[in-house]
Design an enzyme around this catalytic site. Structure first.
Site, PDB file in Angstrom:
ATOM      1  CE  LYS A   1      -4.262  -1.688   1.865  1.00  0.00           C
ATOM      2  NZ  LYS A   1      -5.205  -1.741   3.154  1.00  0.00           N
TER       3      LYS A   1
ATOM      4  CE  LYS B   1      -8.788 -12.376  -3.028  1.00  0.00           C
ATOM      5  NZ  LYS B   1      -8.475 -11.968  -1.788  1.00  0.00           N
TER       6      LYS B   1
ATOM      7  CE  LYS C   1     -12.545  -4.492  -0.805  1.00  0.00           C
ATOM      8  NZ  LYS C   1     -13.341  -4.293   0.419  1.00  0.00           N
TER       9      LYS C   1
END
Ligand code: TRP
Length: 336
Positions: A118, A200, A203
């Protein structure tokens, strides 16, 4: 399941009200939560305090929080069966996180994979909260004397550090926290991106065709499946060298409630066009009633406020017990 058996173990999970949930979140998390609420004493939180570690538009954060609550209930989370609440409504989370901070080392937080990822993604906003994210998560879990945390692979490291911090506290101050364990959910295939089926479904994917969102309407769902990456072989079978088709079969089987073998049989001799349409329709058919129910609930703000208010009260009571114990053990003056 009798009530006594259900009371025994505490299960905790949370989702951030950021980004739009995908069908991967539904199959991998929410749908399991529905089942687990009947087996354990469950606390399900909407982790808005975690969400603000990256910039959020205030009005949007509030809207998403309520939408998520409505979605959970629409998916079958029963507020009578579990404690559904908003993290920031229970101040004990922030309070315990502060104490746990003093048992957590800067170096170990700097080494966390998600923090590094992040930080690289938002170099302009590497704030203390982002670094402290795992400690807040430890506070979430430890406040409720949690036995089980259903976590995916991306949260495994956070659970490990939670255990480390809990053990550290117990060693220094005496038995206080129960040491939580990961709960591996057997059912629920991993759902991958429709555009990059080796990874994967996420979102936060930048490609809008990669993920199917729980909020997508029927046309959008059908279109995304029509555009899903397959291969040139035109045979509907699961195989290592056919990740796109395998992913679609996984999705179909998860939403239809059948096995991969049954799905393969059903599409034997059919082309990818028919197959993709059937997958899209099956997903859309499952989501339609959930979306309708979510909409109905969102129109009833008083009901949602009541549910979340009661959830917060329940959580508050349970959390207070642990926090009082912690404050006593570390030597905070309690007026007695
Ligand atoms: N970090 C988790 C996620 O992004 C959400 C979360 C917050 C959580 N607190 C938690 C998950 C406690 C499990 C337990 O998925």
């Amino acid at each position: 399941m009798n009530m006594e058996e259900k009371q025994e173990k505490v299960l905790y999970s949370a989702v951030q009200p950021s980004g739009n949930l995908t069908i991967g979140n539904y199959v991998g998390a929410i749908r399991n939560w529905v089942k687990l609420q009947h087996e354990f004493t469950c606390f399900y939180a909407i982790a808005d305090m975690h969400a603000i570690t990256v910039r959020q538009e205030p009005a949007e954060l509030r809207r998403r929080t309520l939408e998520l609550a409505a979605l959970y209930i629409a998916c079958g989370i029963d507020p009578e069966q579990c404690t559904l609440y908003v993290q920031s409504n229970v101040p004990a989370h922030a309070e315990l996180a502060w104490v746990l901070n003093t048992l957590t080392y800067v170096g170990e937080m700097e080494r966390m994979t998600q923090f590094k990822d992040k930080s690289a993604k938002h170099p302009e906003n590497v704030n203390m909260g982002l670094m402290d994210y795992p400690v807040l998560m430890a506070a979430d879990i430890l406040l409720y004397q949690t036995d089980l945390v259903p976590v995916g692979i991306d949260q495994r490291q956070h659970l490990e550090i939670t255990r480390d911090i809990a053990i550290r506290f117990n060693n220094r101050y005496g038995e206080t926290f129960r040491i939580p364990e990961g709960y591996i959910v057997k059912e629920g295939a991993k759902i991958n991106s429709l555009q990059d089926p080796l990874h994967k479904m996420s979102k936060s994917d930048e490609n809008p065709n990669a993920s199917v969102y729980l909020a997508d309407d029927r046309d959008t769902i059908l279109r995304k499946f029509r555009r899903a990456v397959t291969d040139s072989d035109n045979r509907v079978i699961a195989a290592e060298d056919k990740p796109g088709v395998t992913n679609l079969l996984n999705i179909y089987a998860s939403f239809k409630g059948c096995t991969i073998a049954e799905a393969e049989k059903e599409f034997d001799g059919k082309g990818y066009g028919d197959f993709k349409l059937a997958v899209g329709e099956t997903v859309a058919d499952v989501l339609a009633p959930i979306q309708a129910e979510q909409k109905r609930l969102l129109a009833d703000k008083a009901y949602l406020a009541g549910v979340l208010g009661r959830g917060a009260e329940n959580a508050f009571r349970a959390a207070r017990r642990t926090l009082s114990k912690v404050y006593r053990k570390i030597g905070f003056y309690r007026g007695e």
